[in-house]
Structures are given as structure tokens and as C-alpha cells.
Design a protein around this motif. Structure first.
Motif, PDB file in Angstrom:
ATOM      1  N   ILE A   4      42.957  30.462  37.982  1.00  0.00           N
ATOM      2  CA  ILE A   4      42.238  31.716  38.189  1.00  0.00           C
ATOM      3  C   ILE A   4      40.745  31.543  37.886  1.00  0.00           C
ATOM      4  O   ILE A   4      40.373  30.953  36.876  1.00  0.00           O
ATOM      5  CB  ILE A   4      42.788  32.818  37.243  1.00  0.00           C
ATOM      6  N   GLY A   5      39.915  32.111  38.747  1.00  0.00           N
ATOM      7  CA  GLY A   5      38.484  32.265  38.483  1.00  0.00           C
ATOM      8  C   GLY A   5      38.219  33.734  38.249  1.00  0.00           C
ATOM      9  O   GLY A   5      38.542  34.562  39.103  1.00  0.00           O
ATOM     10  N   LEU A   6      37.683  34.072  37.088  1.00  0.00           N
ATOM     11  CA  LEU A   6      37.490  35.475  36.695  1.00  0.00           C
ATOM     12  C   LEU A   6      36.011  35.773  36.487  1.00  0.00           C
ATOM     13  O   LEU A   6      35.319  35.046  35.769  1.00  0.00           O
ATOM     14  CB  LEU A   6      38.271  35.748  35.398  1.00  0.00           C
ATOM     15  N   LEU A   7      35.560  36.859  37.114  1.00  0.00           N
ATOM     16  CA  LEU A   7      34.194  37.310  36.914  1.00  0.00           C
ATOM     17  C   LEU A   7      34.148  38.825  36.942  1.00  0.00           C
ATOM     18  O   LEU A   7      35.124  39.485  37.300  1.00  0.00           O
ATOM     19  CB  LEU A   7      33.240  36.712  37.947  1.00  0.00           C
ATOM     20  N   SER A   8      33.018  39.367  36.544  1.00  0.00           N
ATOM     21  CA  SER A   8      32.825  40.813  36.521  1.00  0.00           C
ATOM     22  C   SER A   8      31.339  41.116  36.601  1.00  0.00           C
ATOM     23  O   SER A   8      30.502  40.235  36.394  1.00  0.00           O
ATOM     24  CB  SER A   8      33.403  41.386  35.222  1.00  0.00           C
ATOM     25  N   ASP A   9      31.053  42.356  36.881  1.00  0.00           N
ATOM     26  CA  ASP A   9      29.688  42.879  36.810  1.00  0.00           C
ATOM     27  C   ASP A   9      28.684  42.017  37.572  1.00  0.00           C
ATOM     28  O   ASP A   9      27.642  41.640  37.055  1.00  0.00           O
ATOM     29  CB  ASP A   9      29.288  43.063  35.338  1.00  0.00           C
ATOM     30  N   THR A  10      28.999  41.783  38.844  1.00  0.00           N
ATOM     31  CA  THR A  10      28.062  41.056  39.697  1.00  0.00           C
ATOM     32  C   THR A  10      26.900  41.942  40.130  1.00  0.00           C
ATOM     33  O   THR A  10      25.821  41.434  40.416  1.00  0.00           O
ATOM     34  CB  THR A  10      28.778  40.495  40.947  1.00  0.00           C
ATOM     35  N   TRP A  29      39.573  36.688  40.557  1.00  0.00           N
ATOM     36  CA  TRP A  29      39.739  38.048  40.059  1.00  0.00           C
ATOM     37  C   TRP A  29      38.362  38.590  39.709  1.00  0.00           C
ATOM     38  O   TRP A  29      37.576  37.918  39.039  1.00  0.00           O
ATOM     39  CB  TRP A  29      40.624  38.079  38.822  1.00  0.00           C
ATOM     40  N   HIS A  30      38.080  39.804  40.154  1.00  0.00           N
ATOM     41  CA  HIS A  30      36.803  40.455  39.857  1.00  0.00           C
ATOM     42  C   HIS A  30      37.101  41.767  39.142  1.00  0.00           C
ATOM     43  O   HIS A  30      37.753  42.650  39.689  1.00  0.00           O
ATOM     44  CB  HIS A  30      36.023  40.717  41.144  1.00  0.00           C
ATOM     45  N   ALA A  31      36.596  41.902  37.903  1.00  0.00           N
ATOM     46  CA  ALA A  31      36.915  43.053  37.048  1.00  0.00           C
ATOM     47  C   ALA A  31      35.914  44.197  37.183  1.00  0.00           C
ATOM     48  O   ALA A  31      35.643  44.904  36.217  1.00  0.00           O
ATOM     49  CB  ALA A  31      37.045  42.609  35.593  1.00  0.00           C
ATOM     50  N   GLY A  32      35.372  44.405  38.365  1.00  0.00           N
ATOM     51  CA  GLY A  32      34.599  45.606  38.650  1.00  0.00           C
ATOM     52  C   GLY A  32      33.096  45.493  38.534  1.00  0.00           C
ATOM     53  O   GLY A  32      32.549  44.515  38.057  1.00  0.00           O
ATOM     54  N   ASP A  33      32.434  46.547  39.001  1.00  0.00           N
ATOM     55  CA  ASP A  33      30.991  46.589  39.213  1.00  0.00           C
ATOM     56  C   ASP A  33      30.573  45.474  40.172  1.00  0.00           C
ATOM     57  O   ASP A  33      29.712  44.648  39.891  1.00  0.00           O
ATOM     58  CB  ASP A  33      30.191  46.564  37.910  1.00  0.00           C
ATOM     59  N   VAL A  34      31.209  45.512  41.327  1.00  0.00           N
ATOM     60  CA  VAL A  34      30.936  44.565  42.396  1.00  0.00           C
ATOM     61  C   VAL A  34      29.541  44.808  42.965  1.00  0.00           C
ATOM     62  O   VAL A  34      28.778  43.880  43.194  1.00  0.00           O
ATOM     63  CB  VAL A  34      31.988  44.703  43.518  1.00  0.00           C
ATOM     64  N   GLY A  35      29.224  46.068  43.183  1.00  0.00           N
ATOM     65  CA  GLY A  35      27.972  46.411  43.847  1.00  0.00           C
ATOM     66  C   GLY A  35      28.195  46.377  45.348  1.00  0.00           C
ATOM     67  O   GLY A  35      29.150  46.963  45.854  1.00  0.00           O
ATOM     68  N   ALA A  36      27.363  45.671  46.058  1.00  0.00           N
ATOM     69  CA  ALA A  36      27.484  45.581  47.517  1.00  0.00           C
ATOM     70  C   ALA A  36      28.826  44.956  47.891  1.00  0.00           C
ATOM     71  O   ALA A  36      29.212  43.920  47.346  1.00  0.00           O
ATOM     72  CB  ALA A  36      26.337  44.753  48.085  1.00  0.00           C
ATOM     73  N   LEU A  37      29.526  45.588  48.823  1.00  0.00           N
ATOM     74  CA  LEU A  37      30.845  45.095  49.218  1.00  0.00           C
ATOM     75  C   LEU A  37      30.797  43.723  49.882  1.00  0.00           C
ATOM     76  O   LEU A  37      31.815  43.049  49.986  1.00  0.00           O
ATOM     77  CB  LEU A  37      31.536  46.106  50.124  1.00  0.00           C
ATOM     78  N   VAL A  38      29.618  43.266  50.266  1.00  0.00           N
ATOM     79  CA  VAL A  38      29.493  41.919  50.824  1.00  0.00           C
ATOM     80  C   VAL A  38      29.900  40.876  49.771  1.00  0.00           C
ATOM     81  O   VAL A  38      30.410  39.808  50.116  1.00  0.00           O
ATOM     82  CB  VAL A  38      28.072  41.662  51.381  1.00  0.00           C
ATOM     83  N   VAL A  39      29.713  41.179  48.486  1.00  0.00           N
ATOM     84  CA  VAL A  39      30.145  40.277  47.406  1.00  0.00           C
ATOM     85  C   VAL A  39      31.663  40.110  47.469  1.00  0.00           C
ATOM     86  O   VAL A  39      32.181  38.993  47.425  1.00  0.00           O
ATOM     87  CB  VAL A  39      29.695  40.798  46.024  1.00  0.00           C
ATOM     88  N   ALA A  40      32.379  41.220  47.596  1.00  0.00           N
ATOM     89  CA  ALA A  40      33.840  41.161  47.702  1.00  0.00           C
ATOM     90  C   ALA A  40      34.256  40.399  48.957  1.00  0.00           C
ATOM     91  O   ALA A  40      35.192  39.591  48.918  1.00  0.00           O
ATOM     92  CB  ALA A  40      34.425  42.563  47.707  1.00  0.00           C
ATOM     93  N   GLU A  41      33.562  40.626  50.064  1.00  0.00           N
ATOM     94  CA  GLU A  41      33.880  39.931  51.316  1.00  0.00           C
ATOM     95  C   GLU A  41      33.693  38.422  51.177  1.00  0.00           C
ATOM     96  O   GLU A  41      34.530  37.640  51.642  1.00  0.00           O
ATOM     97  CB  GLU A  41      32.999  40.456  52.451  1.00  0.00           C
ATOM     98  N   GLN A  42      32.596  38.006  50.536  1.00  0.00           N
ATOM     99  CA  GLN A  42      32.346  36.575  50.347  1.00  0.00           C
ATOM    100  C   GLN A  42      33.436  35.940  49.482  1.00  0.00           C
ATOM    101  O   GLN A  42      33.920  34.842  49.788  1.00  0.00           O
ATOM    102  CB  GLN A  42      30.981  36.351  49.706  1.00  0.00           C
ATOM    103  N   LEU A  43      33.827  36.619  48.415  1.00  0.00           N
ATOM    104  CA  LEU A  43      34.882  36.098  47.548  1.00  0.00           C
ATOM    105  C   LEU A  43      36.219  36.069  48.287  1.00  0.00           C
ATOM    106  O   LEU A  43      36.964  35.089  48.197  1.00  0.00           O
ATOM    107  CB  LEU A  43      34.991  36.940  46.275  1.00  0.00           C
TER     108      LEU A  43
END
Length: 163
Positions: A4-10, A29-43
Motif C-alpha cells: 500500500i502507498g498511503l498519502l493525504s492532504d495533497t 490510498w488517499h485519506a482526503g483533501d485531494v483538491g483538484a480531481l485531476v490528482v485522483a485521476e492521476q493516481l
């Protein structure tokens, strides 16, 4: 075994080094405060992604507030604002008392913390700190670890550099 790679608050900033640090990971796994949804798309384009919304993501209906799941025999609960042992958020505290997970993951505070909570059935609390450039933290951080047949192994803190 699942790595698992875990990050948050990007907060809309995804450090390109994440892709190198997490290249051996099976899931991100991303624990929130992604900001721009492009971050989620890239991950999501890089690895399977489990993600929750943070307080800056509330406008998006695309991200769940919580995720609770079983992986490698471990009960995992990930949310953004969960508090910290023993001062859990009033919303999460009753759920933790009634049915504590093995692994409780939060973001929000921007403070890296990994600790067992004996008062909550010895759950492992993890806050990976903040991987983005917004906030009061000085060092940007993430965490990498493995889950294997009910065990949490090989935990490593990754320093991404000063913000």
C-alpha cells in the motif's frame, strides 16, 4: 501480500516523486483533501485507488466520506477527519467503540502519526501527514507498507521534501 502507498492532504498538488515511491505498490490510498480531481485521476491511472473526501472536497460527489473494507484479513476504516488517539472526532468515536477496525486511517491534521490504541482493541492509527504544499506542515510525507494475512508489515515513512 498487498503493498500500500498511503498519502493525504495533497490539496491539488501531486508530487511526481509519488510515482517512484509507490511503483512497487499494489494499491494507493488517499485519506482526503485531494483538491483538484485531476490528482485522483492521476493516481487512479497509476494504480487501483481507494480514496475518501476531505473537508476541501465536499463539493464533489465523486469521493466517498468514508471507506470501510477488509483486505488481507484486516478490517480497515479510512476517513479524513477522525481525530487522533485518544481524542477521536465525536462522529467516529462511537463507531470505534462499538466496532473498532484493525487499521484506522485519517488525514486532516497534516501531522504524521502512527500509533497503537490499546483502548480501541489495539487498533493501529495512521495519519500519513500531508503530501501537498498547502498547510502548516514543514515536511511533506507519505507512508508505504504491506498487508499480509492479518499483519501490517514493512512500514516506511517517505519524506517528499519541504513544502
Amino acid at each position: 501480500m498487498t503493498r500500500i502507498g498511503l498519502l493525504s492532504d495533497t490539496h491539488s498538488y501531486l508530487d511526481p516523486a509519488i510515482f517512484t515511491h509507490f511503483e512497487t505498490c499494489d494499491e494507493i490510498w488517499h485519506a482526503g483533501d485531494v483538491g483538484a480531481l485531476v490528482v485522483a485521476e492521476q493516481l487512479r491511472n497509476f494504480r487501483p485507488l481507494r480514496i475518501v473526501s476531505g473537508n476541501i472536497d465536499r463539493e464533489s460527489n465523486e469521493l466517498p466520506v468514508d471507506q470501510r473494507f477488509i483486505l488481507e484479513g484486516l478490517d480497515v476504516w479510512m476517513t479524513h477527519i477522525g481525530g487522533t488517539p485518544p481524542n477521536y472526532n465525536p462522529t467516529t468515536r462511537p463507531v470505534l467503540r462499538a466496532n473498532p477496525p484493525d487499521l484506522f486511517i485519517c488525514g486532516h491534521s497534516h501531522i504524521l502519526k502512527v500509533v497503537r490504541d490499546p483502548a480501541m482493541n489495539n487498533l493501529l492509527f495512521i495519519n500519513p501527514g500531508a503530501a501537498g504544499k498547502t498547510g502548516f506542515h514543514v515536511m511533506r510525507t507519505a507512508i508505504r507498507f504491506s498487508l499480509d494475512a492479518g499483519r501490517i508489515l514493512d512500514m516506511q515513512v517517505i519524506e517528499l521534501g519541504k513544502k
